[in-house]
Every structure is written in structure tokens, then in C-alpha cells.
Design a protein around this motif. Sequence first.
Motif, PDB file in Angstrom:
ATOM      1  N   TYR A  93     -33.019  36.769  12.328  1.00 55.39           N
ATOM      2  CA  TYR A  93     -31.917  36.751  13.292  1.00 55.39           C
ATOM      3  C   TYR A  93     -30.717  37.546  12.804  1.00 55.39           C
ATOM      4  O   TYR A  93     -29.830  37.853  13.595  1.00 55.39           O
ATOM      5  CB  TYR A  93     -31.489  35.315  13.605  1.00 55.39           C
ATOM      6  N   ASP A 110     -33.530  27.278  16.091  1.00 55.18           N
ATOM      7  CA  ASP A 110     -32.695  28.458  15.879  1.00 55.18           C
ATOM      8  C   ASP A 110     -32.207  29.019  17.212  1.00 55.18           C
ATOM      9  O   ASP A 110     -31.010  29.272  17.399  1.00 55.18           O
ATOM     10  CB  ASP A 110     -33.474  29.547  15.136  1.00 55.18           C
ATOM     11  N   GLN A 111     -33.120  29.231  18.139  1.00 60.41           N
ATOM     12  CA  GLN A 111     -32.757  29.819  19.423  1.00 60.41           C
ATOM     13  C   GLN A 111     -31.793  28.922  20.189  1.00 60.41           C
ATOM     14  O   GLN A 111     -30.805  29.392  20.771  1.00 60.41           O
ATOM     15  CB  GLN A 111     -34.021  30.066  20.249  1.00 60.41           C
TER      16      GLN A 111
END
Length: 255
Positions: A93, A110-111
Motif C-alpha cells: 500500500y 487494510d482496505q
Amino acid sequence: MSGCDDAGPDNGPDAGGRRPVVGITTYVERARQGVWDVAAAYLQYDYVQLVTRAGGVPVLLPPPGPGAAPAGEVLARVDALVLAGGRDVDARYYGAEPHPTADPPATDRDQWELALTRAALDDGVPLLGICRGAQVLAVALGGTLVQHVPDLPGARAHKHGPGEFASHTVRTVPGSRVATALGAEAVVSCYHHQAVERLPDGLRATAHAEDGVVEGVEVDGEGFAVGVQWHPEQTLDDLRLVESLVQAAREQEER
């Protein structure tokens, strides 16, 4: 310090008015209970206690999966956001390959947290990132991370063995929100091997460990968007930082 061991639904901070609703991010993990082995929203209960004792109403925000409401719609229903600690953010990322010591990625979390963070910053929702959460804040704005703090020259232990927190002193930057809450320095509990490396535009370091590692960050401007590398939920007798988040939520509601 704020000792609130006897705080409850009727005698905690702001007992006479509406308590701000504080969303706390979680994992989705396999969990066993009796005969069941199922996917479950998982969060250490210390975070719930931390928010409750600081005067907030905790609500869990697990990764919702495909087709769910967008982050901004979810945040419209809470007054503040806590990005809880957890696994390393996937290095991809921020344009890097994962270090050999990196945790297996939790892509769904995470997203979700990156989306929540960006929406919170866009909408002015008060935000506190804890450990991993400080790193999510940096990555969401375009920063990078030190993937293994022990590789840094002169770095001290920021955690001990598995499940064993380290304790050290952090020094805060005068005028920062962390300094306002905690003073010039504080002894904190930490458990991390990664940390913020390159600060993106608009994010500044507001606390450092004695070895120079960044331990606190905050977004420039009047809003409350703070990240700390340590774990305030491990010291429930000191609520000052989370009380600052709750107070920011109250002030935001009054505007």
C-alpha cells in the motif's frame, strides 16, 4: 491521571448528557465458542473499556465485506473513530515489498481502515490511531513505514517477547494535541516493530521515543486526527488521550 475505575453507565464522564459514539475497528477472524467455529468480529475488550471509561459509547466497525455501505455512510453514524492495533499494514500500500518479518496481510482490514481514515479526514470526524492505527493514518495520506525498527541504528526494544509489552518514555512536541493531553513526556506501553518513516504532507511527528523513533503523529489543522505508536488501552488508569478524542467529538457536535 484520570482514575475512573468506578465509572459506569450513570456515573462516568458527561453522565448528564449524550455520550459520543466512538467506532472502533476490528478484525474478522475464526473464533471458537462451544461447538461453533465461525468467522467473528474480533477486538480485545480493553479497547471497549478504554472508550467507555473515557466517556464514549463504543461501537465495533469490522470490515463489512463487498457490497456494504461506503465508509463515509458508516462514519455518519458515529462521532469519533479509533483505529485499533493489530497486524502490519501490507507494504504494497506504500509501494514497498514486505519485509521478511512482516505479518501475513489482512487485506480486508487494510482496505477498510484506509477507506475509513480518508473518509474521516474528509468529513472532519475526530480520529485516534493506536499502534497499527498510527501507521494506517500515515499510509492513508501517502507516507511510508519503517518495516523493522530493530534494523535502525541505535534502536531500542519497542516490544519484548511474544505478547510482552515494552515500557519506555516518549517526549512530546510542545503545542501538539498529544502534549496538551499528556504533558512534555509520558511513560507508555508499546508493542511494535514497525513505525512511521516518511511523513506525508500535512502530517507531522508529535512524539518520539528516546531512540528517535516516531511515536506520535497528527494531521495539521484544527481537527483531531492523531496517531500514537503505544497502547493506551494497556493502562486504563490513564484516560487522558482518549478523553481528548471524546471531547473533540463533543466539540464537533456543537459546531
